[in-house]
Design an enzyme around this catalytic site. Structure first.
Site, mmCIF file in Angstrom:
data_model
loop_
_atom_site.group_PDB
_atom_site.id
_atom_site.type_symbol
_atom_site.label_atom_id
_atom_site.label_comp_id
_atom_site.label_asym_id
_atom_site.label_seq_id
_atom_site.Cartn_x
_atom_site.Cartn_y
_atom_site.Cartn_z
ATOM 1 C CB CYS A 312 -0.927 -0.124 1.073
ATOM 2 S SG CYS A 312 -1.959 -1.196 1.341
ATOM 3 C CB ALA A 314 -0.448 6.041 -2.342
ATOM 4 C CG ASP A 336 -2.172 3.099 -3.566
ATOM 5 O OD1 ASP A 336 -1.954 3.012 -2.322
ATOM 6 O OD2 ASP A 336 -3.502 3.301 -3.822
ATOM 7 C CG ASP A 468 2.226 2.132 6.345
ATOM 8 O OD1 ASP A 468 2.195 2.170 7.424
ATOM 9 O OD2 ASP A 468 1.752 3.285 5.821
ATOM 10 C CB CYS A 519 -0.401 6.280 11.312
ATOM 11 S SG CYS A 519 -1.831 6.266 10.045
#
Length: 603
Positions: A312, A314, A336, A468, A519
């Site tokens: 992933c 981007a 992506d 990610d 995140c």
């Protein structure tokens, strides 16, 4: 009759007096209203869950930290083009030319300490120093540069009793960008005081979403609303107490703000948090990136000559970081599912002059190629672009169409192979290609303007895989709103991530490495994913990470009221992951990194 006339005269005088009287405005303390002291509102069930995970005091500190930006900007230097010392010298000069100054004496209350991760400022003479730029001293991260900001600052908005300042109300997303150093652009303006002209100073406040009668969330007023400035007479007056983010100079009149479709509406000259803007600075030489994201690329430990997948990818920050660590020697596949985001990766790689990155449009949930009973000699190879099967009748119908293509050395018939290039099926698409041939290559045919689709990759194709994962993003800061996230939506994210992780496990070869990162502060998307991975795939094991900067993971689990049991790490595993706490002294975003070694898959 006389009594009646006297009564009417008295009533008339009373009404005239009331008509000319100014409305009563409740007394207020400007320091309580005109300040920045937001409270992050959570869904009650989500808040209960996080309190169980972190404890009430710790979660309160996390919530407070999330409402503020990190008080430093983290920059990754492109070592293929330049050095940290050269970048520091250039940045110092450029930021001073732009008039940016870090003034710690201006009411700053800096809640962090960079001493453990940064060297002393480049200019040690405080009398000459306009900005504090320093080099990271974590082992292996000397190509990371910190630019220190300041805040929160106390700002005098010029309030006088019964005369509030002229004001512009901006959207929550606009405010979050302003807190990171941006100016206010036209689409972010929601409301404005009356009679505001170009060049006037205005106070800038934020309209944060409020619960609606229908159960949803919204700001409760339409764009273009006029701000009257009196208590209760304009939208969400009381909700914006403590939500003033600075002062700006209007770059257009009130009417212009709501007529224009783009442009800068306010030039922010006095900010609650003073952070520099790096827009259009040293393109290709630097990349603005959070410290945990940089450490994620290091945790993957890419080696020259290896084949690596960023599932992933981007916008390409981690992809380019991996390529630079490999010194642009090897193969980095960046995938992506968004066409435009893949173009962004291509653009960033071109700016940084990186050659080893190959991009594909591909949904991470379909990363493993499906052969679909094709003969092995007909099966496309790993990374081969997608082609669409066509019926014989459609193929023969297209082949009958021909044109004379200008620009050829001979009058040459453009056959199907010249026109469709393996991608187009319909006559409409064919006609589009014919126009392209007549009109020249154009932007879509230029280098970097095309996105190749992939049908996926064969199992065991990669030495290392970075996932990610798309997540709830509850670690991003500054954040002024979190009410829409529910326990159900957090669980949905976790299920989605498990499916992507299943794909990653198939794609990495035995002896390879998988790095998983998010995140978010949500244990269900972090530690619970690690538990799932270790329990499902016995050939996976947690690996130590270098550098180790983040804190330990969460051990234990959580029992929900509906009976759902969520398991996290077991004792001894917590120090093998990295959890970045936004309320810690490192002052980073909320982030999580786990690294897995892949053993023989037969066990």
């Amino acid at each position: 009759m006389k009594k009646e006339r006297d009564f009417l005269k008295t009533l008339h005088r009373t009404l005239l007096t009331l008509h000319h009287q100014k409305p009563s405005i409740p007394k207020m303390d400007p320091s309580e209203r005109y300040c920045y002291n937001p409270t992050l509102r959570w869904n009650p069930q989500v808040e209960e869950y996080f309190v169980k995970a972190y404890g009430a005091d710790h979660f309160a500190r996390i919530s407070k930290a999330l409402t503020r930006p990190s008080c430093y900007s983290c920059i990754r230097v492109n070592t293929l083009k330049t050095t940290s010392d050269a970048v520091i010298k250039k940045l110092s000069a450029l930021l001073q030319e732009r008039g940016w100054k870090d003034d710690p004496a201006k009411g700053a209350n800096v809640p962090y300490d960079l001493d453990d991760i940064a060297t002393v400022p480049v200019n040690s003479d405080a009398s000459e120093k306009n900005c504090s730029i320093s080099k990271c001293k974590i082992s292996g991260l000397d190509y990371v540069v910190f630019v220190k900001g300041s805040g929160p600052h106390n700002i005098d908005y010029g309030y006088e009793e019964d005369k509030p300042p002229k004001e512009v109300i901006v959207s929550r997303k606009c405010a979050e960008a302003v807190l990171r150093g941006a100016h206010v652009y036209v689409p972010g303006v929601l409301a404005c005081s009356a009679h505001v002209e170009k060049g006037e100073p205005v106070a800038v406040s934020v309209a944060v979403e409020q619960p609606g009668a229908d159960g949803g969330w919204g700001v409760g007023f339409t764009r273009g609303t006029r701000v009257n400035g009196l208590n209760g007479q304009y939208p969400h007056y009381f909700e914006r107490n403590g939500l003033y983010i600075g002062q700006g100079t209007t770059m257009m009149s009130r009417s212009g703000m709501f007529r224009a479709s783009e442009g800068v509406a306010l030039d922010m000259y006095n900010r609650v948090f003073n952070l520099p803007s790096f827009y259009d600075l040293l393109e290709g030489e630097i990349f603005l990136q959070n410290l945990p994201s940089i450490i994620t690329a290091h945790a993957l430990d890419p080696q020259q000559g290896e084949k690596i997948l960023d599932m992933c990818a981007a916008p390409g920050g981690k992809t380019t970081a991996i390529a630079i660590l490999m010194k642009d020697k090897g193969e980095v596949i960046a995938a992506d599912r968004s066409h435009n985001k893949v173009l962004d990766i291509q653009k960033l790689a071109a700016e940084m002059d990186i050659k080893c990155i190959t991009t594909y449009k591909l949904d991470a949930l379909k990363s493993v190629e499906r052969i679909n009973n094709l003969d092995s000699q007909d099966a496309p190879q790993c990374g081969q672009s997608e082609s669409i099967e066509r019926s014989d009748s459609l193929r023969s119908g297209i082949e009958e169409i021909s044109i004379t293509a200008p620009g050829c050395t001979h009058d040459k018939v453009a056959t199907l192979e010249h026109l469709r290039n393996g991608n187009y099926t319909s006559k409409a698409e064919l006609r589009k290609n014919i126009r392209k041939m007549r009109n020249g290559p154009g932007r879509n045919n230029a280098s970097g303007g095309r996105v190749e689709r992939s049908k996926g990759f064969l199992p065991n194709s990669f030495d290392r895989v970075l996932l990610d994962a798309p997540c709830s993003a509850l670690g991003l800061r500054p954040r002024l709103f979190a009410g829409e996230d529910t326990v159900e939506s957090l669980r949905a994210h976790a299920k989605y991530q498990r499916r992507m992780f299943d794909q990653a496990v198939q794609l990495v070869r035995p002896g390879g490495v998988i790095v998983y990162s998010t995140c978010t502060i949500n244990p269900g998307e972090n530690e619970a994913l690690v538990r799932y991975a270790l329990d499902t795939y016995k050939f996976l094991s947690l690996a130590s990470q270098h550098p180790k900067v983040g804190g330990p993971g969460l051990v234990g689990g959580c029992q929900f009221s509906d009976g759902y049991q969520e398991e996290w790490l077991r004792p001894g595993e917590e120090d093998l992951v990295q959890r970045f706490d936004p309320s810690s002294q490192l002052d980073t975003m909320g982030f999580f990194i786990a690294k897995f070694n892949v053993g023989p898959k037969g066990i």
